[in-house]
Design a protein around this motif. Structure first.
Motif, PDB file in Angstrom:
ATOM      1  N   GLY A  92       0.804  -1.213   0.000  1.00 14.62           N
ATOM      2  CA  GLY A  92       0.000   0.000   0.000  1.00 14.62           C
ATOM      3  C   GLY A  92       0.835   1.259   0.000  1.00 14.62           C
ATOM      4  N   LEU A  93       0.119   2.390   0.067  1.00 14.83           N
ATOM      5  CA  LEU A  93       0.758   3.702   0.078  1.00 14.83           C
ATOM      6  C   LEU A  93       0.777   4.213   1.514  1.00 14.83           C
ATOM      7  N   PRO A  94       1.976   4.404   2.108  1.00 12.67           N
ATOM      8  CA  PRO A  94       2.051   4.688   3.545  1.00 12.67           C
ATOM      9  C   PRO A  94       1.464   6.037   3.973  1.00 12.67           C
ATOM     10  N   GLN A  95       1.623   7.090   3.163  1.00 12.77           N
ATOM     11  CA  GLN A  95       1.139   8.405   3.605  1.00 12.77           C
ATOM     12  C   GLN A  95      -0.381   8.437   3.688  1.00 12.77           C
ATOM     13  N   GLN A  96      -1.030   7.876   2.662  1.00 14.03           N
ATOM     14  CA  GLN A  96      -2.498   7.874   2.647  1.00 14.03           C
ATOM     15  C   GLN A  96      -3.068   6.665   3.375  1.00 14.03           C
ATOM     16  N   GLY A  97      -2.221   5.675   3.636  1.00 18.05           N
ATOM     17  CA  GLY A  97      -2.690   4.481   4.338  1.00 18.05           C
ATOM     18  C   GLY A  97      -3.674   3.655   3.531  1.00 18.05           C
ATOM     19  N   ILE A  98      -3.422   3.548   2.214  1.00 17.06           N
ATOM     20  CA  ILE A  98      -4.361   2.839   1.342  1.00 17.06           C
ATOM     21  C   ILE A  98      -3.691   1.625   0.702  1.00 17.06           C
ATOM     22  N   ALA A  99      -4.322   0.471   0.818  1.00 19.03           N
ATOM     23  CA  ALA A  99      -3.806  -0.749   0.199  1.00 19.03           C
ATOM     24  C   ALA A  99      -4.031  -0.690  -1.305  1.00 19.03           C
ATOM     25  N   ILE A 100      -3.007  -1.086  -2.070  1.00 17.89           N
ATOM     26  CA  ILE A 100      -3.065  -1.052  -3.528  1.00 17.89           C
ATOM     27  C   ILE A 100      -3.294  -2.450  -4.090  1.00 17.89           C
ATOM     28  N   ASP A 101      -2.755  -3.448  -3.415  1.00 14.58           N
ATOM     29  CA  ASP A 101      -2.918  -4.810  -3.919  1.00 14.58           C
ATOM     30  C   ASP A 101      -2.782  -5.814  -2.784  1.00 14.58           C
TER      31      ASP A 101
ATOM     32  N   ARG B 230      10.244   5.531  -5.171  1.00 11.64           N
ATOM     33  CA  ARG B 230      11.704   5.530  -5.038  1.00 11.64           C
ATOM     34  C   ARG B 230      12.177   4.626  -3.905  1.00 11.64           C
ATOM     35  N   ARG B 231      11.256   4.332  -2.982  1.00 10.06           N
ATOM     36  CA  ARG B 231      11.658   3.598  -1.780  1.00 10.06           C
ATOM     37  C   ARG B 231      10.526   2.683  -1.349  1.00 10.06           C
ATOM     38  N   VAL B 232      10.877   1.526  -0.793  1.00 13.43           N
ATOM     39  CA  VAL B 232       9.861   0.620  -0.250  1.00 13.43           C
ATOM     40  C   VAL B 232      10.225   0.265   1.189  1.00 13.43           C
ATOM     41  N   LEU B 233       9.195   0.075   2.013  1.00 11.61           N
ATOM     42  CA  LEU B 233       9.384  -0.180   3.448  1.00 11.61           C
ATOM     43  C   LEU B 233       8.851  -1.552   3.830  1.00 11.61           C
ATOM     44  N   TYR B 234       9.576  -2.219   4.708  1.00 15.98           N
ATOM     45  CA  TYR B 234       9.123  -3.536   5.165  1.00 15.98           C
ATOM     46  C   TYR B 234       9.632  -3.744   6.587  1.00 15.98           C
ATOM     47  N   ASP B 235       9.132  -4.802   7.232  1.00 15.09           N
ATOM     48  CA  ASP B 235       9.633  -5.083   8.577  1.00 15.09           C
ATOM     49  C   ASP B 235      10.966  -5.831   8.485  1.00 15.09           C
ATOM     50  N   SER B 236      11.450  -6.302   9.626  1.00 18.57           N
ATOM     51  CA  SER B 236      12.811  -6.831   9.655  1.00 18.57           C
ATOM     52  C   SER B 236      12.998  -8.118   8.837  1.00 18.57           C
ATOM     53  N   ALA B 237      11.898  -8.723   8.374  1.00 13.00           N
ATOM     54  CA  ALA B 237      12.029  -9.929   7.542  1.00 13.00           C
ATOM     55  C   ALA B 237      12.801  -9.630   6.255  1.00 13.00           C
ATOM     56  N   CYS B 238      12.783  -8.363   5.829  1.00 15.13           N
ATOM     57  CA  CYS B 238      13.483  -7.989   4.597  1.00 15.13           C
ATOM     58  C   CYS B 238      14.806  -7.276   4.868  1.00 15.13           C
TER      59      CYS B 238
ATOM     60  N   ARG C 262       6.039   2.797   8.356  1.00 14.88           N
ATOM     61  CA  ARG C 262       5.822   1.385   8.043  1.00 14.88           C
ATOM     62  C   ARG C 262       4.553   0.793   8.665  1.00 14.88           C
ATOM     63  N   PRO C 263       4.265   1.073   9.946  1.00 12.59           N
ATOM     64  CA  PRO C 263       3.092   0.405  10.537  1.00 12.59           C
ATOM     65  C   PRO C 263       1.759   0.752   9.881  1.00 12.59           C
ATOM     66  N   SER C 264       1.729   1.744   8.982  1.00 12.02           N
ATOM     67  CA  SER C 264       0.458   2.057   8.311  1.00 12.02           C
ATOM     68  C   SER C 264      -0.098   0.826   7.602  1.00 12.02           C
ATOM     69  N   VAL C 265       0.777  -0.077   7.182  1.00 14.57           N
ATOM     70  CA  VAL C 265       0.307  -1.274   6.475  1.00 14.57           C
ATOM     71  C   VAL C 265      -0.522  -2.163   7.409  1.00 14.57           C
ATOM     72  N   GLU C 266      -0.232  -2.090   8.695  1.00 15.43           N
ATOM     73  CA  GLU C 266      -0.998  -2.919   9.626  1.00 15.43           C
ATOM     74  C   GLU C 266      -2.449  -2.453   9.718  1.00 15.43           C
ATOM     75  N   ARG C 267      -2.645  -1.151   9.598  1.00 21.57           N
ATOM     76  CA  ARG C 267      -4.019  -0.632   9.602  1.00 21.57           C
ATOM     77  C   ARG C 267      -4.749  -1.022   8.314  1.00 21.57           C
ATOM     78  N   MET C 268      -4.012  -1.025   7.201  1.00 17.97           N
ATOM     79  CA  MET C 268      -4.651  -1.453   5.933  1.00 17.97           C
ATOM     80  C   MET C 268      -5.116  -2.899   6.057  1.00 17.97           C
ATOM     81  N   ILE C 269      -4.245  -3.729   6.634  1.00 21.16           N
ATOM     82  CA  ILE C 269      -4.559  -5.147   6.774  1.00 21.16           C
ATOM     83  C   ILE C 269      -5.773  -5.332   7.687  1.00 21.16           C
ATOM     84  N   LYS C 270      -5.810  -4.561   8.758  1.00 20.02           N
ATOM     85  CA  LYS C 270      -6.931  -4.673   9.692  1.00 20.02           C
ATOM     86  C   LYS C 270      -8.228  -4.343   8.957  1.00 20.02           C
ATOM     87  N   ARG C 271      -8.182  -3.302   8.142  1.00 18.61           N
ATOM     88  CA  ARG C 271      -9.387  -2.904   7.418  1.00 18.61           C
ATOM     89  C   ARG C 271      -9.848  -4.011   6.463  1.00 18.61           C
ATOM     90  N   LEU C 272      -8.905  -4.581   5.725  1.00 18.56           N
ATOM     91  CA  LEU C 272      -9.276  -5.622   4.764  1.00 18.56           C
ATOM     92  C   LEU C 272      -9.753  -6.882   5.486  1.00 18.56           C
TER      93      LEU C 272
END
Ligand SMILES: [Zn+2]
Length: 534
Positions: free
Chosen positions: A309-318, A352-360, A488-498
């Motif tokens: 997703g897009l972290p600033q807007q907090g929207i999942a893309i795929d 230009r940049r991608v964010l992930y947790d420590s798995a990456c 980075r944690p914005s993705v967790e909110r996207m996941i919760k929503r989905l």
């Protein structure tokens, strides 16, 4: 009921019912689902509608049967099948050649029939070619699935059926009516049966139509400015509980060691009496399910989805199904970013940049992102060591945590200041207290730590060699690193929503094809909701 917008050249519906409830429902607060369905622009769905009717025509011509091929060779035993399927997995003990794809890839069944054109279809207008009983309207069925998810329920046939039967306003906004008393014969306006809803879902899944609609919803939101492209993407994976059970398969690895792994139980598609003897092929009952290891060694039998997703807007893309749920998160991100950039050229331009947790947090993966995609990968720091450093420390320092934070004898965390390249050291300084003064002033350990009368407090340097596991060009203690990773944690909110707001994390169907379809349906509703709230 029809949305009162009719394309040119289209027959105008002869009757247009207006219900006063509709007006009232449009004004209720929880009526988001109703508003979205009421105003759904059916013209946007004419292409998938035509493809659906073509696929339905194929389906009616040749109802699917057990199509597993018979071979002349001796049938494989159940144990042989177990081993074959285990060694075919993306997480097989020995890598397959070619390697199994990390992300699930659907084999789309292209409709053979091509007669129905987008211009032939509209709500309540079913193509003439489908003779016999008039089929249920595509637009009504589509709305039923979208609406179910918007109401917070999983968009699966059983749930859709339950809601259509129990909620007259919902059935009506989808274009269906409840059966009149004393009228038993079939009518295409009636609420569809569970079997019809299952058939619709299956045809949409097999023809890849859920996936196509998802993609076009996201593209529409990007094109219209409902979502803006950003310079960063954020990713993570999440699990859904599988609707199946596993068995433990014993196997030998390359060196002949006895190992074991959990795998879906086997099944056959045929209806033969004796599966042990019949020549049809064994397959996994729940392809894609695997054991997912969570924090604290907790194991979950489930399916895994990768979400970007897009972290600033907090929207999942795929959101995509991972081919084998047991795949490590570090492997899923790269192929998924590649897919998202391929699907959305606007994002390929901006990201230009991608964010992930420590798995990456892996040097070779970072290099791959840079070289193949020209993108910087920022991952939460993975110290890869669990113990703090306690030896050869500057005086007054008790330990340095695995993530590179020194802690003094009085228990204060030292603030990272930067790097002195000349002598290859990291610089830290004692923090300031609530009163704005350095915590060293008045500290009980001052005698064996500061021993100077300086007002600025303790400053220490730590050699690169002491913190060998920290990359000096990208230290995780730096403010810039921390600032980037706060997104980075914005993705967790996207996941919760989905997962929670628009569905359920307990699956009710097996196999990766239905899992992917479930993710697609959820994403369609999610993007319609975002557009509506914009
Ligand atoms: Zn058989």
């Amino acid at each position: 009921m029809l949305t009162p917008r009719i394309a040119e050249g289209q027959q105008i519906p002869l009757l247009h019912e207006v219900h006063s409830d509709d007006e009232r429902l449009l004004n209720t607060i929880d009526g988001e689902w109703f508003e979205i369905l009421y105003h759904l622009r059916w013209e946007d769905y004419r292409e998938p509608a035509a493809d659906y009717y073509n696929a339905l025509y194929d389906f009616n011509q040749a109802p699917p049967q057990a199509t597993t091929e018979e071979s002349d060779a001796r049938p494989e035993t159940q144990e042989q099948a177990r081993q074959r399927l285990l060694f075919d997995r993306a997480t097989a003990p020995i890598a397959t050649n070619p390697p199994a794809p990390i992300l699930f890839q659907r084999e789309v069944v292209e409709p053979r029939a091509r007669e129905v054109q987008p211009s032939d279809v509209a709500p309540g207008v079913v193509p003439l070619r489908l003779v016999g009983r008039k089929p249920k309207c595509f637009f009504g069925l589509l709305k039923s699935f979208i609406g179910t998810s918007l109401m917070g329920f999983p968009a699966q046939p059983e749930q859709v059926h339950l809601l259509l039967r129990s909620n007259p306003a919902f059935a009506r906004v989808c274009g269906f009516s409840h059966q009149e008393k004393g009228r038993s014969e079939y009518h295409y306006h009636q609420v569809p049966s569970l079997r019809k809803l299952e058939q619709f879902d299956q045809i949409m899944t097999d023809a890849g139509l859920w996936d196509r609609i998802k993609l076009s919803e996201v593209k529409a939101n990007l094109a219209s400015g409902v979502i803006r492209a950003e310079q960063e993407l954020v990713g993570d994976t999440t699990h859904y509980h599988a609707y199946s059970s596993f068995e433990t398969v014993h196997y030998e690895d390359e060196r002949g060691n006895e190992c074991k792994k959990s795998q879906s139980k086997l099944t056959k598609r045929c209806r033969c009496e004796d599966w042990q003897a019949c020549p049809h092929e064994w397959e996994l009952r729940d392809a894609g399910a695997g054991t997912i290891v969570k924090a604290g060694k907790k194991m979950i039998w489930g399916h895994k989805a990768s979400v970007i997703g897009l972290p600033q807007q907090g929207i999942a893309i795929d959101a995509v199904a991972v081919g084998d749920a047991a795949t490590h998160d570090g492997q899923t991100f790269f192929p998924h970013v590649e897919k998202v950039l391929g699907d959305h050229p606007d994002l390929a331009q901006s990201v230009r940049r991608v964010l992930y947790d420590s798995a990456c947090d892996d040097a070779s993966l970072k290099q791959r992102f840079q070289e193949d995609l020209g993108i910087e990968l920022k991952a939460s720091f993975n110290p890869r060591r669990s113990k703090a450093i306690t030896e050869e420390l500057p005086r007054g320092i008790e330990k340095i945590t695995p993530s590179g934070v020194p802690i003094c004898l009085a228990g204060y965390e030292m603030d990272y200041q930067g790097i002195r390249y000349a002598n290859e050291t990291f610089i830290y300084r004692a923090p300031k207290g609530d009163d704005g003064l350095c915590v060293c002033i008045g500290c009980r350990e001052r005698a064996q730590c500061c021993n100077h009368s300086s007002q600025s407090g303790r400053t220490i340097t730590v050699s690169f060699d002491t913190l060998k596991h920290i990359d000096p060009s990208d230290p995780p203690m730096a403010k810039r690193f921390k600032a980037i990773m706060t997104r980075r944690p914005s993705v967790e909110r996207m996941i919760k929503r989905l997962k929670c707001d628009l569905g359920d994390d307990r699956l009710s169907k097996r196999g990766n094809d239905s899992f992917q379809a479930y993710l697609d349906k959820t994403m369609i509703s999610y993007h319609l909701l975002i557009r509506h709230l914009h």
